[in-house]
Design an enzyme around this catalytic site. Structure first.
Site, PDB file in Angstrom:
ATOM      1  CG  LEU A   2      -2.006  -0.758   1.220  1.00 31.74           C
ATOM      2  CD1 LEU A   2      -2.801  -1.103   2.449  1.00 31.74           C
ATOM      3  CD2 LEU A   2      -3.245  -0.583   0.152  1.00 31.74           C
ATOM      4  CD  GLU A   3       1.836   3.335   3.685  1.00 28.05           C
ATOM      5  OE1 GLU A   3       2.071   4.512   3.066  1.00 28.05           O
ATOM      6  OE2 GLU A   3       0.925   3.212   4.428  1.00 28.05           O
ATOM      7  CB  SER A   4       6.611   2.206  -1.381  1.00 31.73           C
ATOM      8  OG  SER A   4       7.042   0.572  -1.174  1.00 31.73           O
TER       9      SER A   4
END
Ligand code: CA
Length: 408
Positions: free
Chosen positions: A135-137
């Site tokens: 999700l973050e990267s």
């Protein structure tokens, strides 16, 4: 590190996650800018004293602050947050796409040996670490290329949440001073979140670890081990329970009292089972504390949330984010997608509509504690009370239809 708590999601994928601690949500009206590129040197000169008093050396300060600039794109992103709202299902469609699930399985296979050691060291399940990474990267593919010091200078010199971001800026300078990264290497998202799992600088200082023992806590490089272990350290600190779910989709029994679907109504899983709740697929693990979540109101899917839900909220408190972590983690392991249909005919309320809803409820005798456009617990409680008074299902979920009824 804490993002403003809104019912709907305010950020695109790979935007700042985690914890913007105590950061008040911005509102679109609140737009005044006091610092420009021309006046930035004066701001930096005043900030210098505060930074040195906080333990930054003159040499570190001057090295870190040389050539800094105000970024218009950062200000634009910050100011558009409150208007940029998606429904939970629109967010999940993108956040937990089939491509991201498939990429997560590959990332897990590729990084398996490191995950073995990280799980053993921190007791945090690899599936949830992989989900946060995704999700973050996008598993390290999109870590953000904005110089973090520029992003933080821009936000610290801005008027609205300057104190919060000044603290993060001092944390970023502290990272430089420790020698963990150079200013050029320290890149991230528009709000200063860095690396594979988008740590804010203050979180880095508290939780980042040098897991590969090369002498630097490196969240930016191709090797994700430090970042994944740092994320595990963070989740472990906030009480992650290994092997326990974040949330499990459930089927509610006919006639279920919607007032029980409330984060404040915490019961054992056995109690919920006795009321007739059942998993839609797979297991419903036991546990002493769980609560029912209806992220799209009475017409959408229902979930039973477990204490690990609160742990992921420490990363980002939006329900949609936590559900995305939960679903991505489950699906990476081969679990089922959300089974019940989302109410896709509904749309998210705009900022103006959310304010109108709050004003309407308050005027109707159901006070929301202000009209800030944020659908928080008071607004949900007021909406439920109004729904009950009108013999409507009291799910507390704001819709255009309810807003229209309120105006009649
Ligand atoms: Ca390292």
């Amino acid at each position: 590190m804490r993002f403003p708590v809104l019912l709907c999601l305010l950020f695109p994928l790979a935007a700042p996650a985690q914890t913007f601690e105590a950061m008040p949500a911005p509102s679109p009206q609140d737009v005044t800018m006091t610092v420009t590129q021309d006046s930035l040197p004066a701001w930096i000169a005043a900030f210098r004293d505060r930074a040195l008093a906080a333990g930054i050396s003159a040499a570190s300060f001057d090295a870190g602050m040389a050539g800094r600039r105000i970024r218009a794109d950062v200000l634009d992103r910050d100011r558009n947050q409150a208007e940029f709202v998606r429904t939970v299902w629109a967010y999940l469609d993108r956040a937990v796409s089939a491509e991201r699930v498939a990429a997560g399985r590959m990332a897990l296979a590729r990084t398996g040996a490191a995950f073995d050691r990280i799980e053993a060291a921190y007791g945090v399940d690899r599936s949830v670490l992989a989900a946060i990474w995704g999700l973050e990267s996008d598993y390290g593919a999109v870590k953000g290329d904005i110089p973090v010091l520029d992003a933080l200078v821009t936000l610290a010199a801005d008027t609205r949440r300057g104190a919060y971001f000044e603290g993060e800026l001092i944390a970023a300078l502290t990272i430089l001073q420790h020698g963990d990264a150079s200013p050029a290497r320290m890149t991230g998202s528009w709000a200063g979140a860095m690396g594979h799992t988008q740590f804010m600088p203050s979180t880095y200082l508290r939780f980042a670890v040098d897991f590969d023992q090369d002498g630097r806590r490196d969240l930016w490089g191709a090797d994700p081990r430090d970042a994944l272990a740092s994320t595990a350290a963070y989740l472990a600190h906030w009480g992650w329970t290994r092997g326990q779910p974040v949330a499990v989709e459930v089927r509610l029994p006919p006639g279920f009292d919607l007032l029980l679907a409330d984060v404040k109504v915490v019961r054992s899983v056995a109690d919920w089972r006795a009321l007739g709740l059942a998993p839609v697929a797979g297991d419903l693990p036991g546990g002493p504390e769980s609560w029912v979540l209806l992220p799209a109101g009475a017409r959408g899917p229902a979930f039973l949330a477990y204490p690990n839900f609160r742990v992921i909220e420490r990363y980002n408190p939006a329900d949609a984010y936590v559900l995305a972590v939960s679903q991505l983690a489950r699906q990476i392991l081969g679990g089922a997608a959300v089974q019940a249909a989302w109410p896709r005919d509904l749309r998210a309320l705009t900022y103006d509509e959310r304010v109108a809803l709050q004003r309407g409820l308050t005027a109707a005798g159901f006070p929301t504690g202000g009209a800030d456009g944020r659908i928080g617990p008071k607004t949900v409680a007021a909406l439920r009370a109004w729904q009950l008074a009108r013999s409507l299902p009291p799910d507390g979920f704001p819709t255009p239809d309810l807003l229209a009824r309120l105006g009649r």
